[in-house]
Structure formats: structure tokens, C-alpha cells
Scaffold this active site. Structure first.
Site, PDB file in Angstrom:
ATOM      1  N   GLU A 275       0.831  -1.212   0.000  1.00 36.51           N
ATOM      2  CA  GLU A 275       0.000   0.000   0.000  1.00 36.51           C
ATOM      3  C   GLU A 275       0.862   1.256   0.000  1.00 36.51           C
ATOM      4  O   GLU A 275       1.859   1.322   0.730  1.00 36.51           O
ATOM      5  CB  GLU A 275      -0.841   0.077   1.279  1.00 36.51           C
ATOM      6  CG  GLU A 275      -1.929  -0.930   1.404  1.00 36.51           C
ATOM      7  CD  GLU A 275      -2.777  -0.652   2.648  1.00 36.51           C
ATOM      8  OE1 GLU A 275      -3.747  -1.387   2.837  1.00 36.51           O
ATOM      9  OE2 GLU A 275      -2.480   0.287   3.428  1.00 36.51           O
ATOM     10  N   ARG A 292      -2.015 -11.007   2.254  1.00 35.98           N
ATOM     11  CA  ARG A 292      -3.163 -11.877   1.974  1.00 35.98           C
ATOM     12  C   ARG A 292      -3.741 -11.516   0.608  1.00 35.98           C
ATOM     13  O   ARG A 292      -3.349 -10.528   0.005  1.00 35.98           O
ATOM     14  CB  ARG A 292      -4.247 -11.616   3.023  1.00 35.98           C
ATOM     15  CG  ARG A 292      -4.696 -10.165   3.008  1.00 35.98           C
ATOM     16  CD  ARG A 292      -5.909  -9.869   3.842  1.00 35.98           C
ATOM     17  NE  ARG A 292      -6.437  -8.550   3.543  1.00 35.98           N
ATOM     18  CZ  ARG A 292      -6.031  -7.407   4.067  1.00 35.98           C
ATOM     19  NH1 ARG A 292      -5.045  -7.409   4.946  1.00 35.98           N
ATOM     20  NH2 ARG A 292      -6.578  -6.263   3.712  1.00 35.98           N
ATOM     21  N   VAL A 295      -9.911  -8.118  -0.849  1.00 31.77           N
ATOM     22  CA  VAL A 295     -11.280  -8.011  -1.372  1.00 31.77           C
ATOM     23  C   VAL A 295     -11.252  -7.552  -2.833  1.00 31.77           C
ATOM     24  O   VAL A 295     -11.966  -8.086  -3.685  1.00 31.77           O
ATOM     25  CB  VAL A 295     -12.099  -7.017  -0.522  1.00 31.77           C
ATOM     26  CG1 VAL A 295     -13.456  -6.743  -1.160  1.00 31.77           C
ATOM     27  CG2 VAL A 295     -12.281  -7.536   0.904  1.00 31.77           C
ATOM     28  N   ARG A 338     -18.168  -2.227  -3.775  1.00 32.79           N
ATOM     29  CA  ARG A 338     -18.494  -3.172  -2.704  1.00 32.79           C
ATOM     30  C   ARG A 338     -19.964  -2.999  -2.330  1.00 32.79           C
ATOM     31  O   ARG A 338     -20.388  -1.897  -1.959  1.00 32.79           O
ATOM     32  CB  ARG A 338     -17.627  -2.921  -1.481  1.00 32.79           C
ATOM     33  CG  ARG A 338     -16.164  -3.170  -1.741  1.00 32.79           C
ATOM     34  CD  ARG A 338     -15.418  -3.204  -0.430  1.00 32.79           C
ATOM     35  NE  ARG A 338     -13.989  -3.299  -0.656  1.00 32.79           N
ATOM     36  CZ  ARG A 338     -13.103  -3.551   0.297  1.00 32.79           C
ATOM     37  NH1 ARG A 338     -13.523  -3.720   1.552  1.00 32.79           N
ATOM     38  NH2 ARG A 338     -11.820  -3.631   0.024  1.00 32.79           N
TER      39      ARG A 338
HETATM   40  C1  MV4 Z   1      -0.884   7.998   6.810  1.00 35.22           C
HETATM   41  C2  MV4 Z   1      -1.640   9.122   6.376  1.00 35.22           C
HETATM   42  C3  MV4 Z   1      -0.950  10.288   6.117  1.00 35.22           C
HETATM   43  N1  MV4 Z   1       0.395  10.353   6.317  1.00 35.22           N
HETATM   44  N2  MV4 Z   1       0.451   8.103   6.968  1.00 35.22           N
HETATM   45  C4  MV4 Z   1      -4.583   5.088   7.529  1.00 35.22           C
HETATM   46  C5  MV4 Z   1      -4.634   3.602   7.525  1.00 35.22           C
HETATM   47  C6  MV4 Z   1      -3.250   3.114   7.522  1.00 35.22           C
HETATM   48  N3  MV4 Z   1      -3.096   2.134   6.489  1.00 35.22           N
HETATM   49  C7  MV4 Z   1      -2.404   4.296   7.264  1.00 35.22           C
HETATM   50  N4  MV4 Z   1      -3.271   5.440   7.189  1.00 35.22           N
HETATM   51  C8  MV4 Z   1      -2.793   6.669   6.903  1.00 35.22           C
HETATM   52  N5  MV4 Z   1      -1.459   6.815   7.050  1.00 35.22           N
HETATM   53  C9  MV4 Z   1       1.060   9.260   6.726  1.00 35.22           C
HETATM   54  N6  MV4 Z   1       2.383   9.340   6.928  1.00 35.22           N
HETATM   55  C10 MV4 Z   1      -3.011   8.974   6.208  1.00 35.22           C
HETATM   56  C11 MV4 Z   1      -3.593   7.750   6.485  1.00 35.22           C
HETATM   57  C12 MV4 Z   1      -5.020   7.673   6.249  1.00 35.22           C
HETATM   58  C13 MV4 Z   1      -5.536   6.890   5.208  1.00 35.22           C
HETATM   59  C14 MV4 Z   1      -4.727   6.132   4.368  1.00 35.22           C
HETATM   60  C15 MV4 Z   1      -5.262   5.377   3.351  1.00 35.22           C
HETATM   61  C16 MV4 Z   1      -6.631   5.361   3.142  1.00 35.22           C
HETATM   62  C17 MV4 Z   1      -7.448   6.091   3.952  1.00 35.22           C
HETATM   63  C18 MV4 Z   1      -6.928   6.864   4.990  1.00 35.22           C
HETATM   64  C19 MV4 Z   1      -7.777   7.630   5.792  1.00 35.22           C
HETATM   65  C20 MV4 Z   1      -7.258   8.359   6.809  1.00 35.22           C
HETATM   66  C21 MV4 Z   1      -5.883   8.388   7.042  1.00 35.22           C
END
Ligand code: MV4
Length: 454
Positions: A275, A292, A295, A338
Site C-alpha cells: 500500500e 493476503r 477483497v 463493494r
Molecule cells: C498515513 C496518512 C498520512 N500520512 N500516513 C490510515 C490507515 C493506515 N493504512 C495508514 N493510514 C494513513 N497513514 C502518513 N504518513 C493517512 C492515512 C489515512 C488513510 C490512508 C489510506 C486510506 C485512507 C486513509 C484515511 C485516513 C488516514
């Protein structure tokens, strides 16, 4: 190849795995809970074994009962699907100890990539782009303040064992940071039994772009290009598409190849997703690796022609990947919606109960992955996703039109679903122009009137 695969999952992904296993000549055993006694997918399995009451903690999460079911049915492999035990390294280890092949990575590779601090180290070594920040777990507030001085605010505190948005704190100044560090560490220790946290630069407006990869046990790893999963609400994805729109081919190839390199270095076998967040200038930053099948894998299957679930089974059985990187080409554009049994007008309240009407769309480039049919009663115990509508067309514009038409054909009642919302989302200007970020759906829901019934 395996003789018999036990499927430690339910619903549409259980059915998806049954289909792949059958094509490979494997028998299938499904385990199910008392709440899933009438699950239509169970009819498609060669055998079905009840492993306990409805709550997941007493059935789909019970390692002992799943292993017993595998032993009594003489299954030689277990496919975990997604959710439940799919990213549980101790489960993969128990499978190995019991001489049952876990269809997925080794427990070592899973643990290495599951810990976000060691995962980031793997990314750094493979040349996969990451956010600037601490390279190790932060031990005390002074270290965190030092990192923030170097990279500048805003920063984000994340739990090494977190994921999907749990155990995160955004900090815009020193006080926030000291507070966030303590609360994130405490929350992580309670939730995951691991209080390790790290700090990195926080990106405000971003798109979620991820890279589908596959590895085998012979040191090969390939990527199947990328997907955009920006359209989400509270970390629940709503719409995914492949390839990610608006990414220049040279940038796309470089990032995708770096993702595959990371998995090659981890000696990774099976399906994985790396990701990333992408900013407006197409800078990429790795977030985490999902070890994994996901979806949203069908959109990648549509544009590459690679059967990701079949491939995950074949490599677990020791076969080399059936594709090499240069064989993998992108064709057209695919979008997935979805279908959740939720009422978007009432805070996405889950809608369990009897499905009386269920007529699925069809036609060229239309795929519906679902375990539901008319007469099925949705149990209240599990995730509310009741199916996925996937369309594939020559380009993105044609795919949006095809999705609009397919949603129009889909008839589900009387329970409410996310389909009317999807119809609105795919017609909205930010989606059509892919001028969107991870907050766009939430913004639209706040601004707009309730979704009209269809
Ligand atoms: C972040 C970010 C901004 N900056 N990291 C949310 C879930 C987790 N996989 C990591 N996430 C995030 N990490 C940095 N350095 C913003 C998010 C985030 C987000 C990321 C992907 C999809 C939706 C999100 C919703 C809110 C925050």
C-alpha cells in the site's frame, strides 16, 4: 497439487476459493459457524464442518477447531481468505507444525512485513519509497521531538503492530506529539500486545494507491500493476479500480517494480499488496504490506487476466509462478463497487435479515462475486459486505458507464445496500475527473442530502 483444501473463511471469498480449488482439481472443505448453517457457499464445497457458535471468536478465529477440522477431513492445505486468521503468523506456524500447508506466506515473512517498523526497513533496503521518519521504534519523547525537528510538522505516530487506521495519532506541534506518543503506545499495547510506535511525516491530501504482487517459493516475485482505493469511508473501501488513474507509466513501473523487489527480498510466497499514499505530484510513500489476497483482487484479475487466487494455491503447492513479469500486460480498465448490506442514510447501519429480492446484472465485462441469493438471511455476526460488482471495459470512461448500467440492473430488497450511494459516487465530478483524495467520500456525505431510495 493439494488433494483437499480447507477454507477457513465464509461468504463470497469462500466461494471464490472453492471455484479456484475446483479448477485445480482440489477437493474443498468449508468450516462454518452455527450462524452460517444455511450459507449457500457450503453447498458448493465437498464437505462442510461446523466449528462453533456465530461469534467469530468462537468459530472462525478458533485455531484449535480449524486445525481439528483439517485433520479429521484429511485436508493437506488451508486457505485463510481475508480477515479472520489471514494475517495471523501464529496460525500459519501452527499449520506448519501440523504438516498442513498454509496458503500464504511463511510465518517469518508474514511477521517481518506485518510489523510496520521492520516492513519499512525492508522497503528502505529495496528502494521502495517511504515517508521520512524514525527508522526504529521510538523509546522516549525526546527522540520523537528530535525526529519532528528533522522532518517538520505535521507528523503521525503509528503503532508497529497497527493497521487499517488503528493506533495512529496526528501531531501538529510538540505538545500533540508528546501526548500522541503516550496514547498511541498505550492503545497499541492494549490492542495488539505490542506497544512499539514510530513517527513519520504526515501527508494531508493523498490518494491510496496499492500494488498487487505475487511471489513463489523459488525466489520469484512479480507485480500485477496497481489499483486506486481512494474512495473509502472510515477505512472501509467503497470503490476500487485498476489501473490507478493519472499515474504516469514510468512512475508506475518504478514503484511497482520496487514493491516486487521488496517481496523478493523477504522471500515472500503468495499474494501480497504493498500500500502507498500518492500526493498530487505523484510522489509515492509506502504505508504497509497486506500479506493476503484482498477483497479488491478482481479488478487486477480483470486488467491482467491473471487468476490471483489460483496462483496463490499453485505457489503454495510449490509450483513456480505461471507468469513472468514481461508476460503481464494491462488491458483496459476495471472498477469494483463493494455491495454492503448497510443503510448509508442511517450512518451505514448494518442491515441483517432476509434478502427477498436479489437479481444480479450481467453482460459483457460484468462480474458479480457474491454468496447471496433470494431467500438468504444475512446473519448479524459478520462483515456487512454481501457481494462485489466488478466491471471491465476498454477505458475508464467506458468502465464508469458500464458500472452505472450494471448498478441499474442490480435489484436487492427489501434490505438497504450501498448500491444507490455507488451510483452517485461514480457520477460525481471528483470521481469522474479522478480529482479526489482519501477524504472525498466523507466530505460528500457531510455536504449532501440523504441518498434517495432506488
Ligand atoms: C498515513 C496518512 C498520512 N500520512 N500516513 C490510515 C490507515 C493506515 N493504512 C495508514 N493510514 C494513513 N497513514 C502518513 N504518513 C493517512 C492515512 C489515512 C488513510 C490512508 C489510506 C486510506 C485512507 C486513509 C484515511 C485516513 C488516514
Amino acid at each position: 497439487m493439494f488433494e483437499r483444501i480447507l477454507i477457513a473463511n465464509r461468504g463470497e471469498i469462500a466461494l471464490r476459493i472453492i471455484r479456484a480449488a475446483r479448477e485445480l482439481g482440489c477437493e474443498t472443505v468449508c468450516v462454518f459457524s452455527e450462524a452460517d448453517r444455511n450459507g449457500p457457499w457450503l453447498e458448493q464445497a465437498d464437505q462442510a464442518i461446523c466449528i462453533g457458535p456465530g461469534p467469530s471468536a468462537e468459530s472462525y478465529l478458533r485455531i484449535d477447531r480449524i486445525i481439528s477440522a483439517a485433520e479429521t477431513s484429511h485436508a493437506d492445505a488451508i486457505h485463510p481468505g481475508y480477515g479472520f486468521l489471514a494475517e495471523n503468523a501464529p496460525f500459519a506456524e501452527v499449520c506448519r507444525d501440523c504438516n498442513i500447508e498454509f496458503i500464504g506466506p511463511s510465518p517469518e515473512a508474514m511477521a517481518l512485513l506485518g510489523d510496520k517498523i521492520s516492513c519499512k526497513r525492508m522497503a528502505r533496503e529495496a528502494g521502495t519509497p517511504i515517508f521520512p521518519g524514525s527508522e526504529e521504534a521510538i523509546e522516549d519523547p525526546d527522540e520523537a521531538l528530535q525526529v519532528a525537528r528533522e522532518i517538520g510538522f505535521p507528523v503521525i505516530v503509528k503503532a508497529a503492530a497497527g493497521g487499517g487506521g488503528r493506533g495512529m495519532r496526528i501531531a501538529r506541534n510538540n505538545d500533540d506529539l508528546v501526548e500522541g506518543l503516550a496514547s498511541a503506545a498505550q492503545e497499541a499495547a492494549a490492542a495488539f500486545g505490542n506497544g512499539a510506535v514510530y513517527v513519520e511525516k504526515f501527508l494531508e491530501h493523498a490518494r491510496h494507491v496499492e500494488v498487487q504482487c505475487l511471489g513463489d517459493k523459488h525466489g520469484n516475485a512479480v507485480h500485477l500493476y496497481n489499483r486506486d482505493c481512494t474512495s473509502q469511508r472510515r477505512h472501509q473501501k467503497l470503490i476500487e479500480e485498476a489501473p490507478a488513474p493519472g499515474v504516469d507509466p514510468e512512475i508506475r513501473d518504478r514503484v511497482c517494480e520496487s514493491a516486487a523487489a521488496m517481496l523478493r527480498n523477504a522471500r515472500y510466497s503468495g499474494a501480497a499488496t504493498v500500500e502507498f499514499l500518492m500526493d498530487r505530484d505523484q510522489h509515492f510513500y509506502m504505508l504497509e504490506v497486506n500479506t493476503r489476497v484482498q477483497v479488491e483482487h478482481p479488478v487486477t484479475e480483470a486488467v491482467t487476466g491473471v487468476d490471483i487466487v489460483k496462483e496463490s494455491i499453485r505457489v503454495a503447492a510449490g509450483a513456480p509462478l505461471s507468469v513472468e513479469q514481461h508476460d503481464i500486460e494491462l488491458r483496459g480498465h476495471a472498477i469494483e463497487c463493494r455491495v454492503n448490506a448497510e443503510d448509508p442514510d442511517r450512518g451505514f447501519m448494518p442491515q441483517p435479515g432476509l434478502v427477498e429480492q436479489f437479481a444480479i446484472p450481467g453482460g459483457m465485462g460484468v462480474r458479480v462475486d457474491t454468496h447471496v441469493r433470494a431467500g438468504y438471511r444475512i446473519p448479524p455476526n459478520y462483515d456487512s459486505m454481501i457481494g462485489k460488482l466488478i466491471v471491465h471495459a476498454g477505458d475508464r470512461t467506458e468502465a464508469i458507464a458500464r458500472m452505472d448500467s450494471a448498478i441499474g440492473e442490480f435489484q436487492i430488497g427489501p434490505i438497504k445496500t450501498t448500491l444507490p450511494l455507488h451510483k452517485r459516487l461514480i457520477a460525481a465530478a471528483p470521481f469522474v475527473e479522478h480529482d479526489f483524495d482519501i477524504h472525498w467520500v466523507e466530505r460528500l456525505l457531510e455536504d449532501a442530502a440523504p441518498v434517495a431510495a432506488d
